[in-house]
Write a protein that holds these residues in place. Structure first.
Motif, PDB file in Angstrom:
ATOM      1  N   ALA A 153       0.874  -1.178   0.000  1.00 21.62           N
ATOM      2  CA  ALA A 153       0.000   0.000   0.000  1.00 21.62           C
ATOM      3  C   ALA A 153       0.903   1.216   0.000  1.00 21.62           C
ATOM      4  N   ASP A 154       0.307   2.388  -0.058  1.00 22.32           N
ATOM      5  CA  ASP A 154       1.100   3.602  -0.081  1.00 22.32           C
ATOM      6  C   ASP A 154       1.863   3.741   1.228  1.00 22.32           C
ATOM      7  N   GLY A 155       3.174   3.516   1.171  1.00 17.14           N
ATOM      8  CA  GLY A 155       3.995   3.637   2.360  1.00 17.14           C
ATOM      9  C   GLY A 155       4.147   2.375   3.173  1.00 17.14           C
ATOM     10  N   LEU A 156       3.587   1.233   2.718  1.00 15.49           N
ATOM     11  CA  LEU A 156       3.671  -0.009   3.471  1.00 15.49           C
ATOM     12  C   LEU A 156       4.338  -1.081   2.618  1.00 15.49           C
ATOM     13  N   TYR A 157       5.404  -1.692   3.154  1.00 16.35           N
ATOM     14  CA  TYR A 157       6.158  -2.726   2.461  1.00 16.35           C
ATOM     15  C   TYR A 157       6.238  -3.968   3.351  1.00 16.35           C
ATOM     16  N   SER A 158       6.312  -5.155   2.720  1.00 15.01           N
ATOM     17  CA  SER A 158       6.509  -6.371   3.492  1.00 15.01           C
ATOM     18  C   SER A 158       7.069  -7.463   2.599  1.00 15.01           C
ATOM     19  N   ARG A 199       8.566  -5.999   7.820  1.00 14.28           N
ATOM     20  CA  ARG A 199       7.422  -5.145   7.514  1.00 14.28           C
ATOM     21  C   ARG A 199       7.825  -3.712   7.809  1.00 14.28           C
ATOM     22  N   VAL A 200       7.659  -2.817   6.829  1.00 17.38           N
ATOM     23  CA  VAL A 200       8.106  -1.431   6.990  1.00 17.38           C
ATOM     24  C   VAL A 200       6.960  -0.488   6.658  1.00 17.38           C
ATOM     25  N   SER A 201       6.695   0.421   7.551  1.00 18.57           N
ATOM     26  CA  SER A 201       5.702   1.466   7.336  1.00 18.57           C
ATOM     27  C   SER A 201       6.417   2.807   7.286  1.00 18.57           C
ATOM     28  N   VAL A 202       6.210   3.567   6.208  1.00 17.69           N
ATOM     29  CA  VAL A 202       6.844   4.874   6.040  1.00 17.69           C
ATOM     30  C   VAL A 202       5.743   5.932   5.985  1.00 17.69           C
ATOM     31  N   ARG A 203       5.754   6.839   6.943  1.00 15.41           N
ATOM     32  CA  ARG A 203       4.737   7.888   7.025  1.00 15.41           C
ATOM     33  C   ARG A 203       5.403   9.242   6.826  1.00 15.41           C
ATOM     34  N   GLN A 204       4.716  10.135   6.128  1.00 14.84           N
ATOM     35  CA  GLN A 204       5.280  11.462   5.856  1.00 14.84           C
ATOM     36  C   GLN A 204       4.332  12.552   6.319  1.00 14.84           C
ATOM     37  N   TRP A 205       4.912  13.615   6.869  1.00 11.37           N
ATOM     38  CA  TRP A 205       4.186  14.854   7.172  1.00 11.37           C
ATOM     39  C   TRP A 205       5.138  16.006   6.882  1.00 11.37           C
ATOM     40  N   ASN A 206       4.846  16.760   5.808  1.00  9.03           N
ATOM     41  CA  ASN A 206       5.726  17.844   5.380  1.00  9.03           C
ATOM     42  C   ASN A 206       7.172  17.342   5.278  1.00  9.03           C
ATOM     43  N   ASP A 207       8.103  17.923   6.031  1.00  9.02           N
ATOM     44  CA  ASP A 207       9.498  17.517   5.931  1.00  9.02           C
ATOM     45  C   ASP A 207       9.897  16.548   7.051  1.00  9.02           C
TER      46      ASP A 207
END
Length: 212
Positions: free
Chosen positions: A176-181, A192-200
């Protein structure tokens, strides 16, 4: 492991030391001595990690929209780390805070214990400060949370691209957007990796465990 360590709300925090950041800056400057102005890398801000229970509306690992307050800090601007009970698969892995393990933090390195030995991109090209929380679980499971604040906005996109390529090369698929496994390497542990973004800002959760 960074030279600076604090303990806030029961979560040990490993921060990049000024020495590490200065060394990174020196290597970068050595490559850029061509008459072009160099942006100096300041020492990592002495910020700590507090605790959050979950990011509302972000259960699937989707990136956080750049709206509303910063989800990675509290009202005082202190970086927030997850409570062990909110980590993925806590019901079976029973996460607890790991107060002893060390970790190599630099992006775009991913995975713990060198399960992803190669990475894409130049780890010295990014300008950021970072806090790290480490966890341990059942049967040797390990987890890491990194909250990263970039001093140059363009570096966020570079980091996301490098992380994406590193994880794909390591054997993971984007679910999914930002989720890898997926399984790492040739018969390695699951990651399992979750990548979340908020501005910088980026918040990265890595959970690593044996295949069941």
């Amino acid at each position: 492991m960074a030279d600076v360590e604090e303990l806030l709300d029961g979560v040990p925090v490993r921060l990049e030391s000024a020495r590490v950041v200065r060394a990174r800056g020196e290597r970068r400057r050595a490559r850029r001595r061509t008459g072009v102005a160099v942006v100096a890398v300041s020492a990592a801000t002495a910020v700590g990690l507090g605790v959050w229970t979950q990011l509302s509306g972000d259960q699937d690992g989707s990136r956080v929209a750049a709206q509303g307050p910063n989800p990675f800090t509290d009202s005082r601007g202190v970086m927030q780390a997850p409570d062990p009970s909110s980590l993925p698969m806590n019901g079976s892995l029973h996460w607890t805070v790991d107060e002893k393990s060390s970790s190599s933090n630099q992006l775009p390195r991913m995975g713990l214990g060198n399960v992803c030995p190669s990475w894409r991109g130049d780890e010295d090209s990014l300008h950021y400060s970072m806090g790290t929380g480490l966890y341990k679980g059942k049967d040797g499971a390990r987890a890491r949370y990194r909250v990263v604040h970039f001093s140059e906005r363009d570096d966020v996109g570079t980091a996301l691209r490098d992380i994406d390529r590193t994880l794909r090369d390591c054997g993971l698929s984007k679910r999914a957007d930002g989720l890898y496994s997926g399984r790492t390497g040739d018969g390695g542990p699951m990651l399992r990796v979750s990548v979340r973004q908020w501005n910088d800002w980026l918040g990265i959760i890595e959970t690593q465990y044996a295949q069941r």
